[in-house]
Design a protein around this motif. Structure first.
Motif, PDB file in Angstrom:
ATOM      1  N   GLY A  18       0.681  -1.426  -0.154  1.00 38.47           N
ATOM      2  CA  GLY A  18      -0.237  -0.087  -0.051  1.00 38.47           C
ATOM      3  C   GLY A  18       0.994   1.359  -0.018  1.00 38.47           C
ATOM      4  O   GLY A  18       1.857   1.097   0.572  1.00 38.47           O
ATOM      5  N   LEU A  19       0.211   2.348  -0.645  1.00 35.34           N
ATOM      6  CA  LEU A  19       1.080   3.570  -0.623  1.00 35.34           C
ATOM      7  C   LEU A  19       1.198   4.176   0.828  1.00 35.34           C
ATOM      8  O   LEU A  19       0.440   4.136   1.624  1.00 35.34           O
ATOM      9  N   ARG A  20       2.309   4.712   0.995  1.00 34.45           N
ATOM     10  CA  ARG A  20       2.621   5.575   2.355  1.00 34.45           C
ATOM     11  C   ARG A  20       3.375   6.722   2.047  1.00 34.45           C
ATOM     12  O   ARG A  20       4.243   6.618   1.321  1.00 34.45           O
ATOM     13  N   PRO A  60      -3.665  -2.737  -3.662  1.00 35.32           N
ATOM     14  CA  PRO A  60      -3.252  -2.865  -2.421  1.00 35.32           C
ATOM     15  C   PRO A  60      -4.099  -1.952  -1.316  1.00 35.32           C
ATOM     16  O   PRO A  60      -4.161  -2.261  -0.004  1.00 35.32           O
ATOM     17  N   ASP A  61      -4.297  -0.843  -1.970  1.00 27.62           N
ATOM     18  CA  ASP A  61      -5.174   0.127  -1.020  1.00 27.62           C
ATOM     19  C   ASP A  61      -6.677   0.105  -1.265  1.00 27.62           C
ATOM     20  O   ASP A  61      -7.198   0.762  -0.676  1.00 27.62           O
ATOM     21  N   ALA A  62      -7.058  -1.046  -1.544  1.00 29.28           N
ATOM     22  CA  ALA A  62      -8.516  -1.088  -1.893  1.00 29.28           C
ATOM     23  C   ALA A  62      -9.427  -0.923  -0.550  1.00 29.28           C
ATOM     24  O   ALA A  62     -10.669  -1.030  -0.518  1.00 29.28           O
ATOM     25  N   VAL A  65     -11.923   2.206   0.892  1.00 31.49           N
ATOM     26  CA  VAL A  65     -12.978   2.265   0.017  1.00 31.49           C
ATOM     27  C   VAL A  65     -13.337   3.659  -0.074  1.00 31.49           C
ATOM     28  O   VAL A  65     -14.007   4.258  -1.041  1.00 31.49           O
ATOM     29  N   GLU A  66     -13.449   4.738   0.949  1.00 27.57           N
ATOM     30  CA  GLU A  66     -13.779   5.982   0.911  1.00 27.57           C
ATOM     31  C   GLU A  66     -13.394   6.844  -0.310  1.00 27.57           C
ATOM     32  O   GLU A  66     -14.062   7.459  -0.704  1.00 27.57           O
ATOM     33  N   ASP A  67     -11.961   6.590  -0.809  1.00 26.04           N
ATOM     34  CA  ASP A  67     -11.431   7.268  -1.667  1.00 26.04           C
ATOM     35  C   ASP A  67     -12.231   7.016  -3.085  1.00 26.04           C
ATOM     36  O   ASP A  67     -11.976   7.753  -4.299  1.00 26.04           O
ATOM     37  N   THR A  68     -13.127   5.848  -3.261  1.00 26.86           N
ATOM     38  CA  THR A  68     -13.681   5.534  -4.609  1.00 26.86           C
ATOM     39  C   THR A  68     -15.015   6.082  -4.817  1.00 26.86           C
ATOM     40  O   THR A  68     -15.208   5.990  -6.109  1.00 26.86           O
ATOM     41  N   SER A  85      -2.132   4.105  -9.041  1.00 26.78           N
ATOM     42  CA  SER A  85      -2.255   2.757  -8.651  1.00 26.78           C
ATOM     43  C   SER A  85      -3.811   2.574  -8.127  1.00 26.78           C
ATOM     44  O   SER A  85      -4.102   1.379  -8.078  1.00 26.78           O
ATOM     45  N   ARG A  86      -4.619   3.482  -7.867  1.00 26.84           N
ATOM     46  CA  ARG A  86      -5.756   3.363  -7.134  1.00 26.84           C
ATOM     47  C   ARG A  86      -6.840   3.391  -8.159  1.00 26.84           C
ATOM     48  O   ARG A  86      -7.926   3.468  -7.822  1.00 26.84           O
ATOM     49  N   LEU A  87      -6.495   4.074  -9.268  1.00 28.47           N
ATOM     50  CA  LEU A  87      -7.430   4.448 -10.259  1.00 28.47           C
ATOM     51  C   LEU A  87      -8.737   3.490 -10.480  1.00 28.47           C
ATOM     52  O   LEU A  87      -9.601   3.559 -10.843  1.00 28.47           O
ATOM     53  N   GLY A 116     -12.180  10.688  -2.404  1.00 27.03           N
ATOM     54  CA  GLY A 116     -13.369  10.922  -1.218  1.00 27.03           C
ATOM     55  C   GLY A 116     -12.677  11.501  -0.162  1.00 27.03           C
ATOM     56  O   GLY A 116     -13.418  12.067   0.545  1.00 27.03           O
ATOM     57  N   GLY A 117     -11.407  10.857   0.179  1.00 27.47           N
ATOM     58  CA  GLY A 117     -10.857  11.272   1.523  1.00 27.47           C
ATOM     59  C   GLY A 117     -10.712  12.910   1.427  1.00 27.47           C
ATOM     60  O   GLY A 117     -10.463  13.725   2.449  1.00 27.47           O
ATOM     61  N   ASP A 118     -10.714  13.591   0.389  1.00 29.07           N
ATOM     62  CA  ASP A 118     -10.634  15.049   0.377  1.00 29.07           C
ATOM     63  C   ASP A 118     -12.086  15.636   0.394  1.00 29.07           C
ATOM     64  O   ASP A 118     -12.153  16.980   0.249  1.00 29.07           O
ATOM     65  N   GLU A 132      -2.642  16.766  -3.325  1.00 30.91           N
ATOM     66  CA  GLU A 132      -1.861  16.065  -4.389  1.00 30.91           C
ATOM     67  C   GLU A 132      -2.858  15.041  -5.161  1.00 30.91           C
ATOM     68  O   GLU A 132      -2.343  14.631  -6.104  1.00 30.91           O
ATOM     69  N   ARG A 133      -3.783  14.740  -4.695  1.00 29.35           N
ATOM     70  CA  ARG A 133      -4.900  13.669  -5.205  1.00 29.35           C
ATOM     71  C   ARG A 133      -5.991  14.217  -5.822  1.00 29.35           C
ATOM     72  O   ARG A 133      -6.749  13.563  -6.699  1.00 29.35           O
ATOM     73  N   THR A 134      -6.393  15.512  -5.451  1.00 27.61           N
ATOM     74  CA  THR A 134      -7.435  16.163  -5.829  1.00 27.61           C
ATOM     75  C   THR A 134      -7.248  17.426  -6.632  1.00 27.61           C
ATOM     76  O   THR A 134      -6.452  18.429  -5.846  1.00 27.61           O
ATOM     77  N   LEU A 163      -2.138  14.118   3.439  1.00 23.85           N
ATOM     78  CA  LEU A 163      -2.668  13.210   2.360  1.00 23.85           C
ATOM     79  C   LEU A 163      -3.732  13.916   1.894  1.00 23.85           C
ATOM     80  O   LEU A 163      -4.206  14.400   0.786  1.00 23.85           O
ATOM     81  N   HIS A 164      -4.834  13.914   2.800  1.00 22.95           N
ATOM     82  CA  HIS A 164      -6.328  14.274   2.297  1.00 22.95           C
ATOM     83  C   HIS A 164      -6.867  15.266   3.391  1.00 22.95           C
ATOM     84  O   HIS A 164      -6.247  15.405   4.278  1.00 22.95           O
ATOM     85  N   PHE A 165      -7.859  16.043   2.770  1.00 23.39           N
ATOM     86  CA  PHE A 165      -8.386  17.080   3.815  1.00 23.39           C
ATOM     87  C   PHE A 165      -8.760  16.418   4.982  1.00 23.39           C
ATOM     88  O   PHE A 165      -8.779  17.033   5.874  1.00 23.39           O
ATOM     89  N   LYS A 244      -0.067   2.942   9.281  1.00 26.90           N
ATOM     90  CA  LYS A 244       1.253   2.888   8.547  1.00 26.90           C
ATOM     91  C   LYS A 244       1.093   3.068   7.048  1.00 26.90           C
ATOM     92  O   LYS A 244       2.226   3.330   6.455  1.00 26.90           O
ATOM     93  N   LEU A 245      -0.179   3.240   6.623  1.00 33.08           N
ATOM     94  CA  LEU A 245      -0.513   3.372   5.223  1.00 33.08           C
ATOM     95  C   LEU A 245      -1.326   4.782   5.245  1.00 33.08           C
ATOM     96  O   LEU A 245      -2.234   5.118   4.088  1.00 33.08           O
ATOM     97  N   ASP A 246      -1.062   5.621   6.279  1.00 30.18           N
ATOM     98  CA  ASP A 246      -1.865   7.138   5.930  1.00 30.18           C
ATOM     99  C   ASP A 246      -3.372   6.837   6.117  1.00 30.18           C
ATOM    100  O   ASP A 246      -4.114   7.722   5.779  1.00 30.18           O
ATOM    101  N   SER A 250     -12.267   7.281   8.364  1.00 28.71           N
ATOM    102  CA  SER A 250     -13.040   7.626   7.455  1.00 28.71           C
ATOM    103  C   SER A 250     -12.890   6.799   6.258  1.00 28.71           C
ATOM    104  O   SER A 250     -13.671   6.295   5.770  1.00 28.71           O
ATOM    105  N   CYS A 251     -11.623   6.533   5.934  1.00 30.39           N
ATOM    106  CA  CYS A 251     -11.067   5.831   4.701  1.00 30.39           C
ATOM    107  C   CYS A 251     -11.653   4.374   4.704  1.00 30.39           C
ATOM    108  O   CYS A 251     -11.904   3.901   3.698  1.00 30.39           O
ATOM    109  N   LEU A 252     -12.037   3.733   5.725  1.00 27.90           N
ATOM    110  CA  LEU A 252     -12.466   2.506   5.885  1.00 27.90           C
ATOM    111  C   LEU A 252     -13.851   2.076   5.344  1.00 27.90           C
ATOM    112  O   LEU A 252     -14.237   1.143   5.269  1.00 27.90           O
TER     113      LEU A 252
END
Ligand code: CIR
Length: 256
Positions: A18-20, A60-62, A65-68, A85-87, A116-118, A132-134, A163-165, A244-246, A250-252
């Motif tokens: 996963g990204l970190r 790896p970061d799936a 789910v919030e980001d999708t 890697s997450r597209l 979604g994290g933003d 950086e993602r949005t 990473l995210h807002f 460890k993967l930021d 909320s992300c989960l």
């Protein structure tokens, strides 16, 4: 902050890739599973129906789910994650949203990126942090997609190096947010009541208010006490492996 549903996804063995931002060690899959199960149980304990999707080895970061997607009352918007890697994770989520929603729209511009994290949805507006993602194109496309549902989108800035807002804030109720001082200093929460994370506990900012509970990562006692004193019912969930993967509370999940 009232929800009847959530979607989460089990962590896969590929989570070790996963990204970190900074490598602080390899996540332990068994411990991640155990924290994830506690998290899902807490959501269910509030009476919500929780869909737990199977692990996706290819992404790896799936688990985050919030980001999708962005889930609203009227429909869902499939995101276009800015991390290459997450597209593909967004397309994996789309059919699950279509099964639950009558109206599913998608960010589709080739230059539009948004995760979604933003995005912080409050009772009155949708705040989206540029990061950086949005990017601006992603935010503009979102604005167009939710306009006929009556939502106002406000662009804000995710602090440099964050990473995210929502790494740095969460909604606690209709008028209150939990935020780090570094984020609130940008002035983005004017008109809201702000509870600050305690000094040195910035990583506690990513909580979720889910029905009667505030789920927060374990290990931040001063911030926890502030929330309890403010009258919230707090449930602490182990988050060492996701952190460890930021990742945080909320992300989960996607919540609606
Ligand atoms: C990533 O860098 O994309 C993941 N390792 C963490 C995503 C966390 N998601 C979130 O804050 N919504």
């Amino acid at each position: 902050f009232r929800f009847t549903h959530a979607i989460s996804r089990k962590p896969s063995a590929s989570i070790i890739d996963g990204l970190r931002a900074v490598d602080v060690g390899t996540p332990d899959l068994d411990l991640f599973h155990s924290h994830h199960a506690d998290y899902v149980q807490a959501l269910k304990d509030t009476g919500a129906e929780v869909t737990v999707l199977d692990a996706l080895d290819a992404y790896p970061d799936a688990v985050f789910v919030e980001d999708t997607a962005l889930c609203l009352r009227e429909g869902a918007i499939v995101m276009r994650p800015g991390a290459p890697s997450r597209l593909g994770e967004a397309a994996e989520m789309a059919p699950h949203l279509k099964a639950l929603y009558g109206d599913v729209r998608a960010i589709s511009g080739a230059d539009s990126y948004i995760e979604g994290g933003d995005i912080l949805t409050t009772e009155t507006e949708i705040l989206v942090g540029r990061s950086e993602r949005t990017n601006a194109a992603g935010i503009e496309e979102l604005r167009g997609l939710v306009a006929d549902w009556g939502y106002t989108v406000r662009e804000v800035i995710t602090p440099e190096g964050v990473l995210h807002f929502k790494t740095d804030c969460s909604l606690l109720d209709g008028e209150t947010v939990l935020a780090t001082e570094r984020l609130a200093a940008s002035g983005c929460f004017e008109g809201y009541k702000v509870i600050y994370t305690a000094a040195g506990e910035e990583a506690a900012a990513n909580t979720i208010r889910f029905n009667d509970l505030v789920l927060m990562p374990a290990g931040f006692p001063a911030t926890r006490d502030r929330l309890i004193q403010a009258g919230y019912t707090v449930r602490e969930i182990g988050n060492s492996e996701a952190a460890k993967l930021d990742g945080g509370m909320s992300c989960l999940s996607l919540r609606f």
